[in-house]
Write a protein that holds these residues in place. Structure first.
Motif, short mmCIF file in Angstrom:
data_model
loop_
_atom_site.label_atom_id
_atom_site.label_comp_id
_atom_site.label_asym_id
_atom_site.label_seq_id
_atom_site.Cartn_x
_atom_site.Cartn_y
_atom_site.Cartn_z
N PRO A 83 42.50 48.33 40.79
CA PRO A 83 43.64 47.63 41.62
C PRO A 83 44.69 48.97 41.99
N LYS A 84 45.05 49.67 41.10
CA LYS A 84 45.75 50.56 41.34
C LYS A 84 45.56 51.95 42.57
N ASP A 124 55.91 46.32 43.00
CA ASP A 124 55.00 46.89 42.00
C ASP A 124 55.61 47.55 40.86
N SER A 125 56.54 48.45 41.11
CA SER A 125 57.24 49.23 39.88
C SER A 125 58.20 48.41 39.20
N VAL A 126 58.85 47.63 39.85
CA VAL A 126 60.22 46.99 39.27
C VAL A 126 59.67 45.65 38.79
N CYS A 130 51.54 43.29 42.17
CA CYS A 130 50.67 44.18 43.36
C CYS A 130 50.24 43.14 44.26
N VAL A 131 50.92 43.56 45.61
CA VAL A 131 50.78 43.00 46.79
C VAL A 131 49.10 43.25 47.32
#
Length: 148
Positions: A83-84, A124-126, A130-131
């Motif tokens: 996914p990343k 994503d980061s906060v 994950c869109v």
């Protein structure tokens, strides 16, 4: 988010490193939005290219994030890599688009594109949302689910 299908692989990465890497890119995008200097969005585009096309391990921003996570002695949290990588590919498209628009003199389009990427990266980061998984689930997976 039950029922959402994300790409999968057998490879794992540390979620904390991934999220910090994306957050550092958020900071660079913020610098681009503030200064409109294409260098910042160019660095973001290069990092996304390395993570999306080459190997995640080659990313200098990820290397920086690994050192920060190690110094803070944060416990590893393994997650699926696929996914990343998919999200990095989407980020690469947005970052390259913003860089090209900026270089061609379409500053408003560049700022909108970079701003959108920044919002998605913050999610994503906060917030660990994950869109890319939503995009994969609704726009990619339906075309491949029966072709196993």
């Amino acid at each position: 988010m039950k029922g959402i299908v994300c790409p999968v692989s057998i490879e794992k990465i540390d979620s904390n490193v991934s999220r910090l890497t994306v957050f550092i890119n958020v900071v660079l995008m913020g610098l681009f939005l503030f200064s409109q200097n294409p260098l910042f969005i160019g660095i973001v585009a290069c990092d996304y290219f390395i993570r999306a096309v080459l190997k995640v391990e080659y990313s200098p921003i990820r290397f920086f994030a690994i050192n920060i996570i190690s110094a803070l002695n944060v416990k590893k949290k393994p997650i699926n890599l696929a996914p990343k990588i998919f999200a990095s590919r989407l980020g690469l498209i947005c970052a390259i688009t913003a860089a090209i628009l900026q270089l061609l003199g379409y500053s408003t389009g560049a700022l909108i594109t970079a701003g959108l990427l920044m919002v998605l990266s913050i999610m994503d980061s906060v917030f660990n949302f994950c869109v890319g998984c939503l995009i994969y689930n609704y726009l990619v997976y339906p075309f491949y689910k029966d072709k196993n």
